[in-house]
Design an enzyme around this catalytic site. Structure first.
Site, mmCIF file in Angstrom:
data_model
loop_
_atom_site.group_PDB
_atom_site.id
_atom_site.type_symbol
_atom_site.label_atom_id
_atom_site.label_comp_id
_atom_site.label_asym_id
_atom_site.label_seq_id
_atom_site.Cartn_x
_atom_site.Cartn_y
_atom_site.Cartn_z
ATOM 1 N N HIS A 101 0.834 -1.199 0.000
ATOM 2 C CA HIS A 101 0.000 0.000 0.000
ATOM 3 C C HIS A 101 0.870 1.251 0.000
ATOM 4 O O HIS A 101 2.015 1.225 0.438
ATOM 5 C CB HIS A 101 -0.964 0.018 1.188
ATOM 6 C CG HIS A 101 -0.331 -0.103 2.531
ATOM 7 N ND1 HIS A 101 0.190 -1.290 3.009
ATOM 8 C CD2 HIS A 101 -0.140 0.802 3.507
ATOM 9 C CE1 HIS A 101 0.664 -1.104 4.222
ATOM 10 N NE2 HIS A 101 0.500 0.177 4.550
ATOM 11 N N HIS A 103 0.843 5.315 1.077
ATOM 12 C CA HIS A 103 0.217 6.380 1.858
ATOM 13 C C HIS A 103 0.344 7.676 1.067
ATOM 14 O O HIS A 103 1.461 8.063 0.695
ATOM 15 C CB HIS A 103 0.949 6.572 3.198
ATOM 16 C CG HIS A 103 0.845 5.424 4.134
ATOM 17 N ND1 HIS A 103 -0.080 5.387 5.153
ATOM 18 C CD2 HIS A 103 1.561 4.281 4.218
ATOM 19 C CE1 HIS A 103 0.071 4.267 5.831
ATOM 20 N NE2 HIS A 103 1.062 3.575 5.285
#
Length: 143
Positions: A101, A103
């Site tokens: 992932h 950010h």
């Protein structure tokens, strides 16, 4: 999909999220920690643990969507002056959810509560040291 992965559960709709963008490749949703207002996670829908598991096509597909999502975040608040895009890989690098992932952390000022620090170790390395590191990395480059 990994049935034990919190992000896979979010993708499947088993866990609710505040989705800001979704297509067949990625899902982008608000991070519940909200390091700063608008802090968003961008995840591939394919379960890959970290950046080391990406192939060229997945990287192209995921990375190509990040600027569009970043611009939408920027437009949401005129007070946003910049953005950190952070990707942690491995526990030692502060990865806490082992589904890759990114950010997207909007920055409002240098005092908005989010900090990153890099130690300057430049004095520990001379040209010979840097050339050795350069050669070792280069010889391990995949075609």
């Amino acid at each position: 999909m990994d049935n034990n992965c919190i992000f896979c559960k979010i993708i499947n709709g088993d866990i609710p999220s505040y989705t800001v963008y979704e297509d067949d490749i990625v899902k982008a949703f608000l991070d519940i920690s909200q390091a700063t207002p608008g802090h968003t996670l961008v995840i591939p829908k394919k379960h890959v643990k970290n950046i080391y598991e990406y192939d060229e096509k997945l990287a192209e597909n995921v990375f190509s969507r990040i600027p569009k999502i970043a611009r939408a975040i920027q437009r949401f608040n005129p007070e946003i002056k910049g953005m950190n895009i952070v990707n942690n890989n491995g526990e030692v690098a502060y990865q806490s959810v082992f589904h890759s992932h990114f950010h997207l952390i909007p920055r409002y000022s240098s005092k908005d509560g989010f900090e990153m620090s890099f130690q300057d170790n430049g004095k520990k390395y001379n040209a010979e040291d840097l050339e050795k590191i350069q050669k070792e990395i280069s010889k391990n480059m995949e075609e």
